[in-house]
Design an enzyme around this catalytic site. Sequence first.
Site, PDB file in Angstrom:
ATOM      1  N   LYS A   9       3.971 -15.893 -13.663  1.00 43.60           N
ATOM      2  CA  LYS A   9       3.602 -17.452 -13.331  1.00 43.60           C
ATOM      3  C   LYS A   9       5.063 -17.954 -12.792  1.00 43.60           C
ATOM      4  CE  LYS A   9      -0.337 -18.262 -16.433  1.00 43.60           C
ATOM      5  NZ  LYS A   9      -0.842 -19.062 -17.471  1.00 43.60           N
ATOM      6  N   TYR A  49      -8.693 -20.992 -11.173  1.00 46.38           N
ATOM      7  CA  TYR A  49      -9.116 -21.772 -12.577  1.00 46.38           C
ATOM      8  C   TYR A  49     -10.337 -22.365 -12.634  1.00 46.38           C
ATOM      9  CZ  TYR A  49      -4.563 -19.867 -14.435  1.00 46.38           C
ATOM     10  OH  TYR A  49      -3.598 -18.939 -14.942  1.00 46.38           O
ATOM     11  N   ASN A 112       3.818 -20.392 -19.419  1.00 50.41           N
ATOM     12  CA  ASN A 112       3.687 -19.181 -20.443  1.00 50.41           C
ATOM     13  C   ASN A 112       3.614 -17.712 -19.684  1.00 50.41           C
ATOM     14  OD1 ASN A 112       0.989 -18.923 -19.328  1.00 50.41           O
ATOM     15  ND2 ASN A 112      -0.278 -19.198 -21.336  1.00 50.41           N
ATOM     16  N   HIS A 115      -0.495 -14.435 -16.714  1.00 46.19           N
ATOM     17  CA  HIS A 115      -1.809 -14.446 -16.549  1.00 46.19           C
ATOM     18  C   HIS A 115      -2.536 -13.153 -16.531  1.00 46.19           C
ATOM     19  CE1 HIS A 115      -6.062 -15.481 -15.723  1.00 46.19           C
ATOM     20  NE2 HIS A 115      -6.123 -14.414 -14.941  1.00 46.19           N
ATOM     21  N   GLU A 126     -11.471 -11.559 -10.308  1.00 46.47           N
ATOM     22  CA  GLU A 126     -10.144 -12.075  -9.764  1.00 46.47           C
ATOM     23  C   GLU A 126      -9.554 -11.366  -8.583  1.00 46.47           C
ATOM     24  OE1 GLU A 126      -8.313 -12.646 -13.706  1.00 46.47           O
ATOM     25  OE2 GLU A 126      -9.479 -14.354 -14.243  1.00 46.47           O
TER      26      GLU A 126
HETATM   27  P1  GDP Z   1      -5.096 -17.119 -21.121  1.00 45.62           P
HETATM   28  O1  GDP Z   1      -6.322 -16.136 -21.096  1.00 45.62           O
HETATM   29  O2  GDP Z   1      -4.213 -16.654 -22.551  1.00 45.62           O
HETATM   30  O3  GDP Z   1      -4.094 -17.379 -20.018  1.00 45.62           O
HETATM   31  O4  GDP Z   1      -5.554 -18.522 -21.798  1.00 45.62           O
HETATM   32  P2  GDP Z   1      -6.822 -19.513 -20.978  1.00 45.62           P
HETATM   33  O5  GDP Z   1      -7.793 -18.741 -20.389  1.00 45.62           O
HETATM   34  O6  GDP Z   1      -7.454 -20.193 -22.419  1.00 45.62           O
HETATM   35  O7  GDP Z   1      -6.149 -20.862 -20.314  1.00 45.62           O
HETATM   36  C1  GDP Z   1      -5.501 -20.681 -19.345  1.00 45.62           C
HETATM   37  C2  GDP Z   1      -4.376 -21.125 -19.083  1.00 45.62           C
HETATM   38  O8  GDP Z   1      -4.301 -22.555 -18.990  1.00 45.62           O
HETATM   39  C3  GDP Z   1      -3.269 -20.840 -19.949  1.00 45.62           C
HETATM   40  O9  GDP Z   1      -2.459 -19.424 -19.858  1.00 45.62           O
HETATM   41  C4  GDP Z   1      -2.390 -21.867 -19.949  1.00 45.62           C
HETATM   42  O10 GDP Z   1      -1.572 -21.537 -19.074  1.00 45.62           O
HETATM   43  C5  GDP Z   1      -3.251 -22.972 -19.531  1.00 45.62           C
HETATM   44  N1  GDP Z   1      -3.560 -23.705 -20.938  1.00 45.62           N
HETATM   45  C6  GDP Z   1      -4.417 -23.314 -21.977  1.00 45.62           C
HETATM   46  N2  GDP Z   1      -4.498 -24.240 -23.074  1.00 45.62           N
HETATM   47  C7  GDP Z   1      -3.640 -25.142 -22.366  1.00 45.62           C
HETATM   48  C8  GDP Z   1      -3.256 -26.332 -23.167  1.00 45.62           C
HETATM   49  O11 GDP Z   1      -3.830 -26.731 -24.228  1.00 45.62           O
HETATM   50  N3  GDP Z   1      -2.502 -27.252 -22.564  1.00 45.62           N
HETATM   51  C9  GDP Z   1      -2.000 -26.857 -21.303  1.00 45.62           C
HETATM   52  N4  GDP Z   1      -0.899 -27.791 -20.787  1.00 45.62           N
HETATM   53  N5  GDP Z   1      -2.186 -25.755 -20.815  1.00 45.62           N
HETATM   54  C10 GDP Z   1      -3.087 -24.738 -21.357  1.00 45.62           C
END
Ligand code: GDP
Length: 137
Positions: A9, A49, A112, A115, A126
């Site tokens: 990222k 997304y 973070n 991905h 994807e």
């Molecule tokens: P991942 O599979 O671990 O990447 O997590 P998810 O699929 O749940 O979420 C996708 C991405 O959305 C995450 O990697 C974060 O960058 C973002 N994200 C998830 N939860 C939050 C949140 O509560 N706040 C914000 N700002 N971003 C979030």
Amino acid sequence: MEQTLSIIKPDAVQKGVIGKIIDRFESNGLRIAAMKKVQLDEKTAGGFYAVHAERPFFGELVSFMTSGPVVVMVLEGENAMAKNRDLMGATNPKEAAAGTIRADFAESIDANAVHGSDSLENAAIEIKFFFSENEVL
Ligand code: GDP
């Protein structure tokens, strides 16, 4: 052999840790089957997304993912999807296990570092989103 999609990222690209993150993959038996550095626009990031479109953080997520270039990769290897998820660590870097990519390189739940596809079904979708068949080698 499995394939999964990984994205380094904008925060990690900006920090100059592309090589360190790729080393985690290669050192753990994951091969880079495809790779490119791209600047995502709003439409592409929003499309990627789309499953999160109704979540409250969707706007922030798209804005972050378009804030600078990303490196998109196909990782290949035994149990590649789960292995990549283990190497990444928890979504929130504050909760990520020591030694994981997010614990070592990420700042916050949105910035973070990486991905990774969360199922084989999503991995296939994807990979197709970013690469044509002849780009995955
Ligand atoms: P991942 O599979 O671990 O990447 O997590 P998810 O699929 O749940 O979420 C996708 C991405 O959305 C995450 O990697 C974060 O960058 C973002 N994200 C998830 N939860 C939050 C949140 O509560 N706040 C914000 N700002 N971003 C979030």
